[in-house]
Enzyme design. Structure first.
Site, PDB file in Angstrom:
ATOM      1  N   ASP A 105       0.860  -1.175   0.000  1.00 41.95           N
ATOM      2  CA  ASP A 105       0.000   0.000   0.000  1.00 41.95           C
ATOM      3  C   ASP A 105       0.901   1.232   0.000  1.00 41.95           C
ATOM      4  O   ASP A 105       2.125   1.126   0.178  1.00 41.95           O
ATOM      5  CB  ASP A 105      -0.887  -0.032   1.239  1.00 41.95           C
ATOM      6  CG  ASP A 105      -1.834   1.150   1.303  1.00 41.95           C
ATOM      7  OD1 ASP A 105      -2.330   1.566   0.256  1.00 41.95           O
ATOM      8  OD2 ASP A 105      -2.042   1.659   2.413  1.00 41.95           O
ATOM      9  N   GLY A 419      -5.233   3.148  -3.433  1.00 45.24           N
ATOM     10  CA  GLY A 419      -6.494   3.767  -3.812  1.00 45.24           C
ATOM     11  C   GLY A 419      -6.330   5.157  -4.360  1.00 45.24           C
ATOM     12  O   GLY A 419      -7.309   5.844  -4.648  1.00 45.24           O
ATOM     13  N   ARG A 523      -6.299   3.510  -7.749  1.00 44.51           N
ATOM     14  CA  ARG A 523      -7.748   3.564  -7.590  1.00 44.51           C
ATOM     15  C   ARG A 523      -8.327   2.161  -7.470  1.00 44.51           C
ATOM     16  O   ARG A 523      -9.360   1.835  -8.054  1.00 44.51           O
ATOM     17  CB  ARG A 523      -8.393   4.291  -8.769  1.00 44.51           C
ATOM     18  CG  ARG A 523      -7.847   5.675  -9.047  1.00 44.51           C
ATOM     19  CD  ARG A 523      -8.080   6.621  -7.902  1.00 44.51           C
ATOM     20  NE  ARG A 523      -9.488   6.961  -7.756  1.00 44.51           N
ATOM     21  CZ  ARG A 523     -10.005   7.558  -6.692  1.00 44.51           C
ATOM     22  NH1 ARG A 523      -9.230   7.841  -5.678  1.00 44.51           N
ATOM     23  NH2 ARG A 523     -11.270   7.855  -6.640  1.00 44.51           N
TER      24      ARG A 523
END
Length: 1057
Positions: A105, A419, A523
Site C-alpha cells: 500500500d 487507492g 484507484r
C-alpha cells in the site's frame, strides 16, 4: 524396505527343511503369508526413523527460536511507538527468504501519514518555503548535489523561520505557538497579514486563516501550563495540520461552546455559531461548515479538491484569481504536495432557512438518509467564491527510497496497490526510487469498460516485448526468476484493472507485468488488491508478500503467502491480520534480507541433514537384516535406538537451524544479491535432497559392511577368553562410528564454526561413548553388560573407527572443496572476500544506522522535516563537503528529448491517499504532478524584468547562472502594476514557476492530471447555469475530494470504505 522384509521372511518360512526348523520354535503366524504380514508391520516399527518424526518437533523448536530472534532484534525496534518486530505466525520464517513479489500500500506504508502544512495561495499570491523529499529525490536522479542543495535550502528556511517567528511575536504574542512545531515558513504571509500588501490582501489572508479555523470537525485538547498548550485531535491528520497552521499564525481554535466555536482571533476572543456541518464522505469529496458570523451574516466555508471547488465556483467571477490559483496549485503539486481549495459563500437569511428545513427533513429520514443529506448539501455548495488553496506534505517514512532500492537489488519485485489517483501513485513512485526517468511508463487506461479495447491495449504492449500471451510464454515465465530490465514500468487504474483481471485477459496482463520493472495499480478496491495478489501467486507460482497499515489492506495481506502489517496512524487492523508486524517500512529489508534469508537457508540445511542422518542409521539396520532373514531383529541395543534421534544426533542440526550464518547481518544487507538463491529456491531442491540421500546410503554401507568384514574372519576372543562377537557388541562397532560420522558431516555443512557449534558437536559425539560406558557398567544392561570395556578395550575398534570416519566423509569433503574452488557460489566468493578484509569497513558501522545504499553511493536523502527546522551551522557545513562538484549541476537530458509521459519527468509526491482512510473528513485530490525539468539553484534566485519580450519567458537581464532565468511580469500573466506582496522574491515559488511553462502544453489535455488547464475546463460546471460551452464534468476524482462531473465513470473509492 518393509515389503522386501515381509516377502523374504514369508518365503523363508515357506521353504522348510532348513536349520530354521530345528532352531526356531515356530512363528507368530500359522502360515508363511501371515508371517510375512506380521513382519511387514514389524519392519514399519524398525525402520520408522527413515521418516523423521522428530523432524517436526525439531523444526518447531528452530522456528520458535528464529521468531524469538526476530522479535528480539533491536534494529527493527521502532522507539517512537515502542514497537518491535512482532511475529504473529511462528512457523513461516523460512518463507521470508523466498519472497519474489512484494505488494505494498502507499499511504501509511510508504509514507508516514503525518501531514505538514507547507504552502498556500491566497488571493492569487503564493506563500511558503519548503524543500520537499520529492524535490530532493528528483534532483538526486538528475545528478544534482543534493547535499549542497539541502544545505542551501536549510539555511534559507532557517533564516525565514527566524524572521517569521519574530513577525508573529511582533504582531501578536501568540502563547499557543510552539517554535519547533512550526511547519508553515512564510515571512511574507505575516507581512501581508500585517498590511504591507494592502488592505485587500490583509483581509484575504485573515479570511483564509479564519476559514481554516472554522471549517473542520477537530476536537481541542488543552494542556494547562504557562503558557498553555493546545493540541487538536482530528479524524484525519491533514485536517489537524490545517487547524494547527491557523493556530500558529494567530487564529487559534480555543474550543467549542454549546452553539459554536471560540476563536482566538489575533489575541481577540470571538465566538462563531455553527449552524450546520456538512461532513466529508467518499461521494462528496468535500466538507463545509455554515457559520453565523459575529456581525450576524451567514457564511458557508467549503474546502475540497481543486476540481470539486472549481466546478462549484460562481460563474463569470474572479477569472484572474482562478487562473493564478490554479497555476499555484499545479506548481505546489509538482513539489509533491497535496493540494486543497478553500472557498466561501454568503447566504441570505431566507435562503438559509428554506434550505435548513430541507436539511432537517433529510437528517430525520429513516431510509436513504446519507443520500438525502448529500443531495441537500449539494444544493447549497454552489455559487462559491474562491479564497485560496493549501499545500500539505505527507512525508515518506525514513529510509523508504533506500529500502526499495535495496529490495530491487535483491531481485525482489515491488508492486504498489493503492487507492490513490494515477498521478499521485506515479509521483510517489519517483520519490521512493520505484520509478526513474529512464523508464518508459506504460499507462493502461480504458474508458467505458470496453473489453475489446483492453485486450487490444494489452496485445499492443506485449508486442513491444515480442510476446503474445500464450501458454508457452507463461510456462517460461514461471521458470524465469530474473528481475526484468529497468526500462519499463506499468501504471493501471481501477476500472481498467477490473477488465484485465477477467479470465480472458488475466494471462496477458500477467505476462505484461512480468516484463515491467515496477507496477502501480491505482484507484483499486481492497478486493482488487487481493485479486492482483492471487493472480501473481497462482499464475507465476511464486512466493508473495503483502504489506499495509490499514483495514483496506487486510484482504491482500491475508491473500499473500506472508502478510506484514505496519503499526501506524490508521489503527491496528492490518497488524492483527498479519503474520509479522513492524513499525516502519524500512524494517522490511532486515526482516527479509537478513532474518528471512538466514531462516530459509538454515531450515533447508536442517531438513536435508535430518533426512541424511536417519538414512545412515536406518539403512545400517537394513543391511543387518540381510543376514537375519529379514526377521526385524535389532543390530543395536534398544537404548541406542531410543537415544539416536533424542540425544546423539539431535543437537547439531537443531543448533545449525538456529545459529548458523553464512555471512553476518551487515554483509547480508551490503550484498543483497545473496537473497536471490531464495527467490530461485536453490537452497532446497530435489538434486540436493537426493545428493544427501546418496551420501547417507553410501555412509551406511561403509559403517555396516566394514564392521561385517572386521567380524567375519576373526574370532574376537578377549584376553579373558570371552567372545565379543555377539550382536550387541557388534552394534557398538556400528553405532558409534555412525554417530561420529553424522555429527562431523553436519559440522561440515555448517558455515559458522564458532566455539559453541564445535562444543555442541563434541558433546553429541561424546554422549554415545559416555552412555555406553555408563549403561554397560550395571547389570541392568543384561546382555549389554560390560560391552564398553570389552569393545573400547579393543585396538581394532579404534582403528576401524578412524578408517570408517575418514572414508565416510571423504566424498563430501572432496566435493565441497571441488565446488568451492572451481564452481564457487556467490556466497562462497563473498566469504572469501570477507577473509581478505574487503568488508572490514562494516565492522565500525552501527547496524542501527547502517545504510548499505548510502555506504555504496556516499549519498543520503534529505528529509523535509529536517529542513523545516532551525539548522545547525556546523552540521550544515559538514554536509556541504563533497569533493569537486560542490554547488554544480550536472547536465541532464532536456524535457524535449525525454519521452513525454507527463509524470515521468516529475519530482515525486510524498502524498497520502485519502481513499485509504475511512474516517477522513478532508484532504486533497492529489494533484501531485511534479514534472519540472530541474529545480533551479536556490543560490541564483531569479530576477524580475518588467520589459516585454517574446523569448519564451526568459528575461533579457538574467542572473549569472545560466540555468537561472529571469521571470517577467508577463510570464505571470498578471497585471502590469503588481502588488508589493507579489514583487517580493519567493525562491520556492519562482524556481517551480520558471520550469512550468515548458511542460504545461504537453499535459493540458491529460485526463490523468488535474492541471490548471483542466481546472479551467471544469470551472463553474456544477454552479447554477450548468456546464459551460457544452462541456461535461471530467471524471477525475481526488484522493479525498474528487470531481463530480456529470458523466464520470463509477468511482471505485466507495469500495475502499
Amino acid at each position: 524396505m518393509c515389503v522386501v522384509a515381509a516377502i523374504v521372511e514369508g518365503s523363508t518360512w515357506a521353504r522348510g527343511h532348513e536349520s530354521l526348523d530345528f532352531f526356531e520354535f515356530g512363528s507368530y503366524g500359522d502360515s508363511p503369508a501371515l508371517d510375512g504380514f506380521i513382519t511387514f508391520w514389524a519392519a514399519i516399527i524398525l525402520f520408522q526413523n527413515l521418516v523423521p518424526i522428530s523432524l517436526y518437533i525439531s523444526l518447531e523448536i528452530v522456528r520458535t527460536a528464529q521468531a524469538f530472534f526476530i522479535y528480539s532484534d533491536t534494529f527493527m525496534y521502532y522507539e517512537k511507538i515502542d514497537y518491535p518486530c512482532t511475529p504473529k505466525s511462528w512457523n513461516i520464517s523460512d518463507d521470508l527468504g523466498q519472497i519474489e513479489y512484494i505488494f505494498s500500500d502507499k499511504t501509511g506504508t510508504l509514507t508516514q501519514n503525518v501531514m505538514e502544512f507547507k504552502k498556500c495561495t491566497v488571493n492569487g499570491t503564493p506563500y511558503g518555503e519548503a524543500y520537499t523529499e520529492a524535490l530532493a529525490g528528483m534532483q538526486k536522479r538528475q545528478g544534482i548535489d543534493v547535499e549542497e542543495e539541502g544545505r542551501r535550502a536549510r539555511e534559507q528556511i532557517a533564516r525565514d523561520r527566524v524572521v517569521m517567528i519574530e513577525r508573529i511575536r511582533k504582531m501578536h504574542d501568540n502563547p499557543y505557538l510552539r517554535d519547533d512545531e512550526l511547519t508553515f515558513v512564510a515571512p511574507d504571509f505575516l507581512a501581508d497579514l500585517g498590511g504591507e500588501g494592502g488592505p485587500a490582501q490583509r483581509a484575504a489572508c485573515e479570511r483564509f486563516m479564519l476559514a481554516l479555523a472554522l471549517c473542520h470537525t477537530v476536537i481541542t485538547e488543552r494542556t494547562p501550563g504557562d503558557p498553555p498548550k493546545i493540541e487538536f485531535k482530528a479524524q484525519s491528520p491533514d485536517e489537524a495540520a490545517l487547524v494547527a497552521t491557523a493556530r500558529d499564525v494567530g487564529f487559534t481554535v480555543m474550543g467549542r461552546s454549546n452553539e459554536g466555536i471560540i476563536i482566538d482571533y489575533l489575541g481577540e476572543e470571538r465566538e462563531y455559531t455553527v449552524l450546520n456541518t456538512l461532513e466529508f464522505n467518499s461521494t462528496r469529496k468535500r466538507m463545509s461548515a455554515i457559520m453565523r458570523m459575529p456581525d450576524g451574516k451567514i457564511v458557508l466555508f467549503c474546502k475540497g479538491a481543486d476540481s470539486v471547488i472549481y466546478s462549484r465556483l460562481k460563474k463569470g467571477e474572479q477569472p484572474e484569481l482562478r487562473r493564478q490559483t490554479a497555476e499555484h496549485l499545479e506548481m505546489f503539486a509538482r513539489e509533491g504536495l497535496r493540494t486543497l481549495c478553500i472557498a466561501q459563500r454568503e447566504l441570505g437569511e431566507d435562503e438559509y432557512q428554506r434550505w435548513n428545513i430541507d436539511h432537517d427533513l433529510a437528517a430525520a429520514a429513516v431510509q436513504e438518509r446519507e443520500e438525502r443529506l448529500d443531495a441537500v448539501a449539494d444544493t447549497i455548495e454552489r455559487e462559491l467564491t474562491l479564497i485560496g488553496g493549501t499545500a500539505i506534505e505527507d512525508r515518506l517514512q525514513d529510509g523508504v527510497p533506500d529500502a526499495i532500492q535495496l529490495l530491487a537489488q535483491a531481485g525482489i519485485k515491488l508492486w504498489v496497490l493503492t487507492g490513490d489517483k494515477v498521478e499521485t501513485a506515479i509521483n510517489i513512485g519517483f520519490s521512493c526510487n520505484l520509478l526513474n526517468n529512464d523508464m518508459e511508463l506504460i499507462v493502461l487506461k480504458v474508458d467505458d469498460e470496453n473489453m475489446q479495447a483492453a485486450e487490444g491495449a494489452l496485445e499492443q504492449e506485449l508486442a513491444k516485448f515480442g510476446k503474445s500471451g500464450s501458454d508457452e510464454e507463461l510456462k517460461l515465465a514461471k521458470k524465469n526468476h530474473e528481475p526484468p530490465a529497468p526500462t519499463h514500468a506499468l501504471v493501471i487504474d481501477g476500472d481498467t484493472l477490473k477488465l484485465v483481471l477477467d479470465a480472458r485477459l488475466r494471462q496477458k496482463f500477467l505476462l505484461l507485468c512480468k516484463e515491467c520493472k515496477s507496477v502501480l495499480c491505482c484507484r483499486v478496491s481492497p478486493s482488487q488488491k487481493a485479486a492482483v495478489v492471487q493472480m501473481v501467486k497462482g499464475g507465476l507460482e511464486v512466493m508473495t508478500l503483502s504489506i499495509g497499515d490499514g483495514a483496506n489492506d487486510v484482504a491482500m495481506i491475508q491473500e499473500a503467502d506472508v502478510g506484514v502489517g505496519i503499526a501506524g496512524e490508521e489503527g491496528r487492523q492490518a497488524v492483527m491480520s498479519s503474520d509479522y508486524a513492524i513499525g516502519q517500512f524500512r524494517f522490511l529489508t532486515r526482516l527479509m534480507l537478513v532474518h528471512g534469508r538466514w531462516s530459509y537457508r538454515r531450515l533447508s540445511e536442517t531438513i536435508a541433514n535430518f533426512f541424511y542422518k536417519n538414512i545412515v542409521w536406518t539403512f545400517a539396520l537394513f543391511w543387518y537384516q540381510i543376514y537375519t532373514n529379514m526377521d526385524c531383529s535389532y543390530a543395536f541395543d534398544y537404548s541406542y535406538i531410543l537415544l539416536y534421534n533424542l540425544a546423539f544426533t539431535s543437537l547439531a542440526p537443531i543448533f545449525m537451524g538456529i545459529l548458523d550464518q553464512d555471512v553476518d547481518d551487515k554483509v547480508s544487507l551490503a550484498v543483497p544479491g545473496l537473497y536471490r538463491r531464495g527467490i530461485e529456491r536453490a537452497e532446497w531442491t530435489q538434486l540436493k535432497f537426493w545428493t544427501y540421500m546418496a551420501d547417507g546410503l553410501y555412509q551406511s554401507v561403509i559403517c555396516y559392511f566394514f564392521t561385517y568384514l572386521v567380524f567375519r574372519p576373526a574370532t574376537f576372543n578377549t584376553e579373558s577368553g570371552r567372545v565379543i562377537s555377539d550382536y550387541k557388541r557388534m552394534g557398538v562397532f556400528i553405532g558409534n562410528p555412525v554417530v561420529v560420522v553424522v555429527n562431523i558431516y553436519i559440522l561440515l555443512n555448517t558455515y559458522r564454526w564458532d566455539w559453541f557449534m564445535c562444543l555442541i558437536t563434541g558433546i553429541s559425539i561424546l554422549l554415545i561413548f559416555l552412555w555406553t560406558g555408563a549403561y554397560t557398567s550395571f547389570t541392568d544392561g543384561f546382555t549389554f553388560y560390560g560391552a564398553a570395556t570389552q569393545v573400547y578395550g579393543s585396538l581394532s575398534f579404534w582403528a576401524y573407527l578412524l578408517l570408517t570416519v575418514v572414508l565416510c566423509l571423504l566424498p563430501r569433503f572432496a566435493s565441497k572443496a571441488f565446488q568451492k574452488i572451481y564452481y564457487p557460489r556467490d556466497v562462497d566468493i563473498i566469504r572469501e572476500e570477507i577473509r581478505q578484509g574487503k568488508f572490514d569497513y562494516l565492522k565500525d558501522i552501527d547496524p542501527a544506522d547502517f545504510d548499505p545504499v548510502a555506504a555504496a553511493k556516499k549519498a543520503e536523502s534529505t528529509s523535509s522535516s529536517e529542513l523545516s527546522k532551525p539548522s545547525d551551522g556546523n552540521t550544515a557545513a559538514g554536509m556541504s563537503k563533497k569533493g569537486g562538484k560542490q554547488g554544480q549541476h550536472q547536465h541532464v537530458m532536456s524535457d524535449d528529448m525525454r519521452p513525454m509521459y507527463p509524470p515521468s519527468v516529475a519530482a515525486t509526491a510524498t502524498t497520502r491517499g485519502g481513499d485509504t482512510n475511512a474516517h477522513s473528513q478532508n484532504g486533497s485530490d492529489g494533484t501531485d504532478y511534479t514534472g519540472h525539468r530541474s529545480s533551479l539553484d536556490r543560490a541564483f534566485p531569479p530576477t524580475y524584468n518588467t520589459n516585454n519580450n517574446n523569448n519564451g519567458g526568459l528575461g533579457a537581464h538574467s542572473t549569472s547562472h545560466p540555468l537561472a532565468p529571469a521571470i517577467t511580469a508577463e510570464d505571470l500573466d498578471g497585471p502590469t502594476t503588481m502588488r508589493s506582496s507579489f514583487d517580493r522574491p519567493r525562491p520556492s515559488f519562482d524556481r517551480l514557476r520558471s520550469s512550468m511553462d515548458r511542460t504545461r502544453p504537453s499535459i493540458e489535455n491529460s485526463r490523468d492530471f488535474t492541471s490548471a488547464a483542466y481546472l479551467a475546463r471544469v470551472e463553474s460546471s456544477e454552479s447554477r447555469g450548468g456546464l459551460r460551452g457544452g462541456e461535461q464534468g471530467d471524471g477525475q476524482q481526488g484522493e479525498r475530494y474528487g470531481g463530480a462531473g456529470a458523466s464520470r465513470r463509477r468511482d471505485v473509492s466507495e469500495e475502499l470504505r
